[in-house]
Write an enzyme that holds these catalytic residues in place. Structure first.
Site, mmCIF file in Angstrom:
data_model
loop_
_atom_site.group_PDB
_atom_site.id
_atom_site.type_symbol
_atom_site.label_atom_id
_atom_site.label_comp_id
_atom_site.label_asym_id
_atom_site.label_seq_id
_atom_site.Cartn_x
_atom_site.Cartn_y
_atom_site.Cartn_z
ATOM 1 N N GLN A 66 0.693 -1.043 -0.087
ATOM 2 C CA GLN A 66 0.085 -0.006 -0.263
ATOM 3 C C GLN A 66 0.940 1.129 0.155
ATOM 4 O O GLN A 66 1.768 1.302 0.712
ATOM 5 C CB GLN A 66 -0.860 -0.177 1.383
ATOM 6 C CG GLN A 66 -1.851 -0.982 1.299
ATOM 7 C CD GLN A 66 -3.165 -0.946 0.183
ATOM 8 O OE1 GLN A 66 -3.292 0.372 -0.349
ATOM 9 N NE2 GLN A 66 -3.903 -1.912 0.028
ATOM 10 N N TYR B 231 -7.275 -12.034 -4.137
ATOM 11 C CA TYR B 231 -6.206 -10.988 -4.448
ATOM 12 C C TYR B 231 -5.283 -10.326 -3.411
ATOM 13 O O TYR B 231 -5.175 -9.250 -3.034
ATOM 14 C CB TYR B 231 -6.971 -9.637 -4.987
ATOM 15 C CG TYR B 231 -8.039 -10.229 -6.252
ATOM 16 C CD1 TYR B 231 -7.486 -10.277 -7.532
ATOM 17 C CD2 TYR B 231 -9.435 -10.132 -5.794
ATOM 18 C CE1 TYR B 231 -8.582 -10.641 -8.421
ATOM 19 C CE2 TYR B 231 -10.201 -10.383 -6.815
ATOM 20 C CZ TYR B 231 -9.949 -10.702 -8.280
ATOM 21 O OH TYR B 231 -10.869 -11.023 -9.134
ATOM 22 N N ASP C 39 -10.184 -7.650 -2.591
ATOM 23 C CA ASP C 39 -9.460 -6.485 -2.844
ATOM 24 C C ASP C 39 -8.845 -6.459 -4.376
ATOM 25 O O ASP C 39 -7.408 -6.832 -4.719
ATOM 26 C CB ASP C 39 -8.089 -6.237 -1.959
ATOM 27 C CG ASP C 39 -7.119 -4.983 -2.041
ATOM 28 O OD1 ASP C 39 -7.722 -4.192 -2.804
ATOM 29 O OD2 ASP C 39 -6.054 -5.130 -1.704
ATOM 30 N N CYS D 258 -10.513 0.114 -5.271
ATOM 31 C CA CYS D 258 -9.558 1.324 -5.503
ATOM 32 C C CYS D 258 -10.289 2.157 -6.686
ATOM 33 O O CYS D 258 -9.382 2.815 -7.356
ATOM 34 C CB CYS D 258 -8.082 0.677 -5.859
ATOM 35 S SG CYS D 258 -7.828 -0.512 -7.106
#
Length: 437
Positions: free
Chosen positions: A251, A290, A357, A384
């Site tokens: 991240q 993921y 994710d 995202c």
């Protein structure tokens, strides 16, 4: 572009960092404007065959009523021409509200999930993790024809060299990532056309590697050269440390791994008074799809003691780092395409939760179908991109799930990017378990 600006009043934000206005009834997407501003001089781009127009603020100083959240450009890299911070003209509070509106709009229009109407009882939070600037702990740089490392210009492959940026860094970068980096890389002979990956660990130790690719097709070869440091950095989340190669996924915002891990723990807390609480016995397993380095797999085992977790992702340096960091926990790393591996995952004793994710393009439809078929008590979707997250959410709701809470996270300050944390719970009598288009 037209020579004479037109004066427009701004409405709400559009996904992508622009703001919506209207000219003679036609929608205009305006770059450099903020929601609610009025009397904005806009230079229109040439018309196209599309049903809308686009344009650019001509003179910020001439805006009749600027937003109270407007600030001077905060990123010297963007002022120098780099495209890394396309929304550095708004303060933290304005950025968070703007992104909250974008997310709600995308979920209403694309996902047909109205959090101001039929889902008004579902709590919606918006969080801007600290810090708003100076948060990024890793970056990929290009190398120009003169061997200078830098950031790419907006909508271009051209490079703005770090040595041409005041301070030699982007305002997004953490001090430990930025300090002295331009000079450090300028002292190294770099390969034109290569990429330079730089990262800093939680201990403040920085490392950089150069990645090169030569040849084509079967003769394509990749090279990796450590420029500074060891080529790896270490990150720690909730007492677990991961040592990952500089170029591996992690991240970008230094505070996000702990924030998202805490969100998972809160969502799975067995609190009968919590919104979306699912009564009944806990499942024995969970999936982290993921999953990368397994940060969320670790959060799942922390949240529910005794939980067995399968973490699925394509084989990578991050996955290898997860295996090493989480050795001894009941976490199984399954390497491969998520869409092809769900049939091999553990589900005996029932599924407590599935963490999703996916990449910016969203989850594959077959993955969503497998999630619905597996029937976990909780689905924790981390998106995202608000548009693809809204599409994924609509398919999960059609399969018999209902939102229990949503958190909008401004994880990329100074940019238009935003992340969405959506907690869904299984319901009865709603949907037939089929994921539709």
């Amino acid at each position: 572009m037209s020579e004479t600006p037109v004066l427009l009043d701004m409405a709400g934000p559009a996904h992508g960092g622009q703001t919506v206005a209207r000219l003679d009834g036609q929608v205009v997407f305006v770059r450099g404007a903020l929601p609610g501003e009025s009397g904005v001089p806009v230079v229109l781009d040439p018309p196209t065959k599309k049903s809308f127009r686009t344009g650019q603020v001509a003179d910020v100083a001439a805006i009749a009523a600027p937003s109270p959240h407007r600030v001077a450009p905060q990123d010297p890299a963007t002022v120098a021409g780099a495209g890394c911070s396309d929304l550095d003209i708004v303060d933290a509070a304005g950025s968070l509200e703007l992104k909250r509106q974008v997310v709600l709009d995308q979920f209403a229009r694309i996902g047909h999930l109205d959090f101001a109407g039929e889902l008004a009882d579902v709590p919606v939070e918006a969080v801007s993790p600290e810090p708003f600037t100076g948060y990024r702990t890793r970056v990929r740089l290009g190398v120009d024809g003169q061997g200078r490392a830098g950031l790419r210009r907006a909508a271009s492959h051209d490079i703005v060299a770090l040595t041409d940026i005041p301070g030699g860094a982007s305002a997004q970068w953490s001090p430990a990532l930025a300090d002295g980096l331009a000079g450090e890389l300028a002292a190294v002979e770099l390969t034109p056309g290569a990429e330079v990956c730089v990262a800093v660990g939680d201990d403040g130790v920085r490392s950089a590697v150069e990645l090169t690719t030569t040849g084509r097709g079967r003769r394509r070869a990749s090279g990796r050269r450590v420029l500074t440091g060891t080529g790896t950095v270490t990150h720690t989340v909730n007492g677990v440390s991961w040592t990952v190669p500089v170029e591996a996924f992690w991240q970008a915002h230094q505070g996000v791994p702990a924030l998202y891990s805490g969100w998972i723990a809160d969502a799975l807390a067995d609190d009968p008074t919590a919104p979306g609480h699912v009564p009944g016995e806990r499942g024995a397993c969970a999936w982290d799809l993921y999953g990368g380095a397994g940060v969320f797999a670790a959060a799942l085992t922390d949240a529910v003691p005794g939980l067995a977790v399968d973490s699925v992702d394509v084989e990578s340096e991050a996955v290898a780092a997860g295996r090493a960091a989480l050795d001894g926990r009941d976490i199984r790393f399954v390497a491969g395409d998520v869409a092809k591996k769900t049939d091999a995952l553990r589900s005996r004793g029932g599924l407590e939760a599935i963490v999703l994710d996916p990449p910016r393009t969203g989850a594959d439809k077959s993955v969503l179908a497998a999630v619905v078929k597996a029937r976990p008590r909780h689905i924790l979707h981390i998106g995202c991109d608000p548009a693809t997250a809204a599409r994924d959410a609509a398919r999960l709701v059609a399969g018999g799930y209902r939102p229990a809470g949503m958190t909008v996270v401004d994880a990329f300050g100074l940019t238009h990017h935003v992340e969405v944390l959506l907690h869904l719970v299984a319901v009865t009598g709603d949907g037939d378990g089929t994921v539709r288009n």
